[in-house]
Design a protein around this motif. Structure first.
Motif, PDB file in Angstrom:
ATOM      1  N   ALA A  19     -70.193-101.130 -16.757  1.00  0.00           N
ATOM      2  CA  ALA A  19     -71.165-101.735 -16.089  1.00  0.00           C
ATOM      3  C   ALA A  19     -71.233-101.323 -14.614  1.00  0.00           C
ATOM      4  O   ALA A  19     -72.236-101.664 -14.004  1.00  0.00           O
ATOM      5  CB  ALA A  19     -70.945-103.434 -16.170  1.00  0.00           C
ATOM      6  N   VAL A  20     -70.507-100.394 -14.352  1.00  0.00           N
ATOM      7  CA  VAL A  20     -70.297 -99.980 -12.860  1.00  0.00           C
ATOM      8  C   VAL A  20     -71.793 -99.128 -12.738  1.00  0.00           C
ATOM      9  O   VAL A  20     -72.141 -97.977 -13.477  1.00  0.00           O
ATOM     10  CB  VAL A  20     -69.303 -99.111 -12.524  1.00  0.00           C
ATOM     11  N   GLU A  21     -72.567 -99.209 -11.625  1.00  0.00           N
ATOM     12  CA  GLU A  21     -73.576 -98.221 -11.197  1.00  0.00           C
ATOM     13  C   GLU A  21     -73.407 -97.969  -9.807  1.00  0.00           C
ATOM     14  O   GLU A  21     -72.781 -98.559  -9.085  1.00  0.00           O
ATOM     15  CB  GLU A  21     -74.888 -99.300 -11.502  1.00  0.00           C
ATOM     16  N   PRO A  22     -73.911 -96.683  -9.591  1.00  0.00           N
ATOM     17  CA  PRO A  22     -74.696 -95.773 -10.402  1.00  0.00           C
ATOM     18  C   PRO A  22     -73.758 -94.935 -11.101  1.00  0.00           C
ATOM     19  O   PRO A  22     -72.398 -94.888 -11.321  1.00  0.00           O
ATOM     20  CB  PRO A  22     -75.514 -94.990  -9.407  1.00  0.00           C
ATOM     21  N   ASP A  23     -74.122 -93.947 -12.118  1.00  0.00           N
ATOM     22  CA  ASP A  23     -73.537 -93.173 -12.931  1.00  0.00           C
ATOM     23  C   ASP A  23     -72.534 -92.682 -12.246  1.00  0.00           C
ATOM     24  O   ASP A  23     -71.452 -92.388 -12.967  1.00  0.00           O
ATOM     25  CB  ASP A  23     -74.485 -92.113 -13.750  1.00  0.00           C
ATOM     26  N   TRP A  24     -72.763 -91.915 -11.093  1.00  0.00           N
ATOM     27  CA  TRP A  24     -71.543 -90.995 -10.430  1.00  0.00           C
ATOM     28  C   TRP A  24     -70.517 -92.209 -10.172  1.00  0.00           C
ATOM     29  O   TRP A  24     -69.235 -91.535 -10.337  1.00  0.00           O
ATOM     30  CB  TRP A  24     -72.049 -90.381  -9.225  1.00  0.00           C
ATOM     31  N   LYS A  25     -70.842 -93.054  -9.723  1.00  0.00           N
ATOM     32  CA  LYS A  25     -69.774 -94.069  -9.495  1.00  0.00           C
ATOM     33  C   LYS A  25     -68.868 -94.601 -10.611  1.00  0.00           C
ATOM     34  O   LYS A  25     -67.441 -94.686 -10.539  1.00  0.00           O
ATOM     35  CB  LYS A  25     -70.183 -95.301  -8.627  1.00  0.00           C
ATOM     36  N   ARG A  26     -69.432 -94.674 -11.843  1.00  0.00           N
ATOM     37  CA  ARG A  26     -68.887 -94.944 -12.946  1.00  0.00           C
ATOM     38  C   ARG A  26     -67.989 -93.906 -13.810  1.00  0.00           C
ATOM     39  O   ARG A  26     -66.927 -94.153 -13.837  1.00  0.00           O
ATOM     40  CB  ARG A  26     -69.843 -95.339 -14.010  1.00  0.00           C
ATOM     41  N   GLU A  27     -68.527 -92.583 -13.321  1.00  0.00           N
ATOM     42  CA  GLU A  27     -67.819 -91.308 -13.738  1.00  0.00           C
ATOM     43  C   GLU A  27     -66.464 -91.286 -12.639  1.00  0.00           C
ATOM     44  O   GLU A  27     -65.470 -91.303 -13.256  1.00  0.00           O
ATOM     45  CB  GLU A  27     -68.643 -90.125 -13.747  1.00  0.00           C
ATOM     46  N   LYS A  78     -69.094-101.578  -3.975  1.00  0.00           N
ATOM     47  CA  LYS A  78     -70.512-100.734  -3.528  1.00  0.00           C
ATOM     48  C   LYS A  78     -70.432 -99.876  -2.438  1.00  0.00           C
ATOM     49  O   LYS A  78     -70.656 -98.839  -2.412  1.00  0.00           O
ATOM     50  CB  LYS A  78     -71.456-102.070  -3.137  1.00  0.00           C
ATOM     51  N   ARG A 113     -66.831 -90.851  -2.616  1.00  0.00           N
ATOM     52  CA  ARG A 113     -66.956 -90.181  -3.885  1.00  0.00           C
ATOM     53  C   ARG A 113     -65.430 -89.147  -3.871  1.00  0.00           C
ATOM     54  O   ARG A 113     -65.200 -88.738  -3.196  1.00  0.00           O
ATOM     55  CB  ARG A 113     -68.148 -89.251  -3.888  1.00  0.00           C
TER      56      ARG A 113
END
Length: 140
Positions: A19-27, A78, A113
């Motif tokens: 459920a983590v957004e955005p995609d790069w943060k989930r990755e 966040k 990141r």
């Protein structure tokens, strides 16, 4: 004595990460989760509603307060990816110098990141912290 607020829960870490957004943060969260699981030898477990922890140790302070905490962990917040390096940072100055763009708190490493940091240095830091924690505490 007050009870610890951050304790293991039954929340599924994979569901939380999905459920983590955005995609790069989930990755980034998926990458850190796999790294910490491999280095700690423990599966991920949610500690509270937003921290993914690995392993557990028991502590007793001079005041008599005691409890349990995770050996290492992280939270995809966040503002930054927060990594919990329970051994702290002063003993790891050489690794920290190679890490790249980051901030620290007492036992928190803040990274915007993963692409901003040297992953080899991060792996060394987590491994060194885990070794210190295993030497110092009763680890389960």
């Amino acid at each position: 004595m007050a009870e610890n607020k951050t304790k293991p829960t039954k929340i599924d870490p994979a569901t939380f990460i999905a459920a983590v957004e955005p995609d790069w943060k989930r990755e980034d969260a998926e990458t850190i989760c796999a790294l910490m699981e491999r280095l700690s030898g423990h599966p991920p477990k949610m500690w509270g509603p937003s921290i993914i922890g690995f392993g557990q140790y028991h502590y007793t302070y001079e005041s008599g307060r005691e409890g349990d905490s995770m050996l290492t962990g992280f939270s995809p917040r966040k503002s930054a990816l927060t990594l919990y390096i329970m051994a702290g940072f002063p003993r790891h100055e050489e690794i920290m110098a190679r890490l790249g763009k980051h901030r620290t708190g007492q036992a928190c490493l803040y990274v915007k990141r993963l692409s901003d940091i040297d992953m080899g240095a991060l792996e060394e830091l987590i491994a060194a912290s885990l070794a210190h924690m295993r030497d110092k505490y009763d680890v389960s």
